[in-house]
Design a protein around this motif. Sequence first.
Motif, short mmCIF file in Angstrom:
data_model
loop_
_atom_site.label_atom_id
_atom_site.label_comp_id
_atom_site.label_asym_id
_atom_site.label_seq_id
_atom_site.Cartn_x
_atom_site.Cartn_y
_atom_site.Cartn_z
N ARG A 3 -7.76 -19.19 -0.53
CA ARG A 3 -6.25 -19.05 -0.41
C ARG A 3 -5.99 -18.27 0.34
O ARG A 3 -6.95 -17.40 0.89
N PRO A 4 -5.44 -17.87 1.57
CA PRO A 4 -4.72 -17.41 2.68
C PRO A 4 -5.23 -15.92 2.29
O PRO A 4 -4.13 -15.30 1.10
N ALA A 5 -5.10 -14.75 3.11
CA ALA A 5 -5.14 -14.03 2.76
C ALA A 5 -3.73 -13.39 3.48
O ALA A 5 -3.37 -13.02 4.34
N LEU A 6 -3.00 -12.31 1.93
CA LEU A 6 -2.02 -11.53 2.80
C LEU A 6 -2.98 -9.69 3.76
O LEU A 6 -4.40 -10.15 3.88
N PHE A 7 -2.04 -9.27 5.10
CA PHE A 7 -2.64 -8.21 5.53
C PHE A 7 -2.89 -7.24 4.63
O PHE A 7 -2.47 -6.81 3.14
N SER A 8 -4.36 -6.53 4.35
CA SER A 8 -4.45 -4.99 4.66
C SER A 8 -3.66 -4.18 4.32
O SER A 8 -2.38 -4.56 5.15
N ASP A 9 -3.82 -3.43 3.43
CA ASP A 9 -2.22 -2.10 3.50
C ASP A 9 -1.62 -1.95 4.78
O ASP A 9 -1.10 -1.12 4.89
N THR A 10 -2.91 -1.58 5.20
CA THR A 10 -3.19 -0.69 6.42
C THR A 10 -2.01 -1.41 7.64
O THR A 10 -1.42 -0.91 8.56
N THR A 11 -2.85 -2.53 7.99
CA THR A 11 -1.98 -3.42 8.79
C THR A 11 -0.58 -3.70 8.36
O THR A 11 0.82 -2.80 9.18
N MET A 12 0.16 -3.86 6.78
CA MET A 12 1.11 -4.13 6.28
C MET A 12 2.11 -2.71 6.63
O MET A 12 2.96 -2.67 7.52
N LYS A 13 1.20 -1.78 6.44
CA LYS A 13 2.55 -0.13 7.30
C LYS A 13 2.79 -0.43 8.59
O LYS A 13 3.56 0.03 8.73
N PHE A 14 1.32 -0.85 9.52
CA PHE A 14 1.75 -1.01 10.90
C PHE A 14 2.41 -1.80 11.34
O PHE A 14 3.91 -1.55 12.03
N VAL A 15 2.69 -3.18 10.55
CA VAL A 15 3.45 -3.57 10.86
C VAL A 15 5.25 -3.54 10.42
O VAL A 15 6.01 -3.61 11.31
N ARG A 16 5.15 -3.57 9.14
CA ARG A 16 6.66 -2.43 9.13
C ARG A 16 7.37 -1.09 9.86
O ARG A 16 8.75 -1.87 9.76
N GLU A 17 6.79 -0.43 10.16
CA GLU A 17 6.64 0.72 10.77
C GLU A 17 7.60 0.02 12.09
O GLU A 17 8.18 0.54 12.70
N GLN A 18 6.96 -0.88 12.36
CA GLN A 18 8.04 -1.82 13.99
C GLN A 18 8.91 -2.03 14.01
O GLN A 18 9.52 -2.46 14.75
N PHE A 19 9.37 -2.72 12.46
CA PHE A 19 10.52 -3.54 13.17
C PHE A 19 12.15 -2.28 12.49
O PHE A 19 12.15 -1.58 11.36
N ALA A 20 12.85 -3.01 12.85
CA ALA A 20 14.33 -2.60 12.49
C ALA A 20 15.21 -2.39 11.80
O ALA A 20 15.33 -4.48 10.97
N HIS A 21 15.48 -2.17 10.94
CA HIS A 21 16.86 -2.55 9.69
C HIS A 21 15.79 -3.67 9.14
O HIS A 21 16.78 -4.64 8.37
N LEU A 22 14.79 -2.97 8.19
CA LEU A 22 13.61 -4.33 7.09
C LEU A 22 14.14 -3.53 6.12
O LEU A 22 14.11 -4.68 5.55
N GLU A 23 14.02 -2.67 5.50
CA GLU A 23 14.72 -2.29 4.71
C GLU A 23 16.41 -2.26 3.89
O GLU A 23 16.93 -2.18 3.04
N ARG A 24 17.35 -1.79 5.36
CA ARG A 24 18.46 -1.35 5.29
C ARG A 24 19.35 -1.90 6.13
O ARG A 24 18.88 -1.68 7.30
N ASP A 25 20.07 -2.43 6.23
CA ASP A 25 20.88 -2.79 7.07
C ASP A 25 21.44 -1.79 7.74
O ASP A 25 21.19 -0.44 8.30
N ALA A 26 22.09 -2.37 9.12
CA ALA A 26 23.07 -1.07 10.30
C ALA A 26 24.00 -0.13 9.64
O ALA A 26 23.74 1.00 10.46
N HIS A 27 24.09 -0.43 8.78
CA HIS A 27 24.99 0.46 7.62
C HIS A 27 24.39 1.21 7.29
O HIS A 27 25.54 2.43 6.12
N GLY A 28 23.17 1.20 6.71
CA GLY A 28 22.84 1.85 5.73
C GLY A 28 22.39 1.49 4.21
O GLY A 28 22.02 1.82 3.14
N ARG A 29 22.49 -0.18 3.82
CA ARG A 29 22.40 -0.21 2.80
C ARG A 29 21.23 -1.41 2.87
O ARG A 29 20.72 -1.78 3.44
N GLU A 30 20.93 -1.16 1.06
CA GLU A 30 19.51 -1.46 1.08
C GLU A 30 19.81 -2.73 0.59
O GLU A 30 20.27 -3.91 0.43
#
Length: 429
Positions: A3-30
Amino acid sequence: MCRPALFSDTTMKFVREQFAHLERDAHGRERLFFENSGGSLRLRAAAERALEVSLSPDSNSRPNQAARDLACIQQQGGSDLLAFFNGDPDGALFPTATASQAMFAVVRTIAENVPGTNIVTTALEHPSSYDACARQAERTGQELRVAPADSATGGIDPAAVATLVDCDTSLVSVIATSNITGAVTDIAAVVAAVRAKNPDVYVVTDGVQHAPHGVIDARGWGVDAVNIAPYKMFGDRGNAFTYLSPRLARLDHEKLAAAPESTWAVGSSAPAVYAGFTAIADYLAAVGAATADATASPDRRSALVAGLDAIHAHEQALLHTLLDGTDRTPGLRATLGVHVHFADETAATAARDLILPLTFDHLTCEEAARAYDERGVVVYERVASSPYSERILRAVGLDGIVRVSPLHCHTAAEAERFLEVTREITALR
């Protein structure tokens, strides 16, 4: 099969920190943004670096220091693009505002310069490549031959393309990944099959949809052109790049009279767009290094491939989760009232990027997309009433789909959340 492997928790944290509006849109809506086929979540560094460079008033063709700095930025971006494409240094890079614009120019150049009586393309092509082939076939008096889609996999069989090729075929155009079905074409197999029948035929591929999900390999595939749009691979809109093989680069094409034979850029390119791509390349290399728990490879191509391979593995693990679920949540294949197309046992082993086409028993595609939006999930409907979708949908026997397209910055928990929302929607009447 492993089965393909998911990112480790450390890599996942790094990846998510690099993206804008990942969890909320430009108006703050989740929200949960699973619409990375119509566009893509943006890397902060790519946008910020491009803006920083664009603010410079200098021309990179001047001799002052600031101008020389801009020239170096553009040179680095060009080097990164060549590494990303795995292009021949004797080939060319063609910068344009959109990937579609480049496809029309490339197809026109081949049709006008390469003798032949027919052009071959496929039923799954994006309109920019299909329409370019149809237009140039009509203009040059050539026959347009269209390879059918495989109704089981939603993809293209290399043999179906090769069957249409003969010694008088001037051009073959085939998409790398369908932006509706998610099926990945074995481009190297297509090239081998068509060149076995016509060694001189030109082959171009639309790499736009595949680029954020896996490795582009122009030389390995043996293609003459492949295009990408950085806005679909975490960058900004308004720029695109196409790699051209040495022989294609030197065909007669529109250019300034004083420009070198293989120059395709008409006018001055913006260093900012090259700076943005370098930021994307830096990110890919960092993902590869983080996944390998090692420093990035000093060879740029190897570093980029490592990052893209890690992204592909994580996305395949997400795809597995969405299709088959987890111990806590049933997958789409086990959810009554929803159908995930091209994912039955016949198609299960076919290559697919992280795009899922869904239909619902009791909801139209528009209704389902709206129901997702009301629950904080962004997807998109592709329906036969759209000129961008009709031909492709008809080719695979569908009237419409809800297109679900997550990205490697999403987690297994977010995949589970999507499955939970899907079960809520299937209960609607």
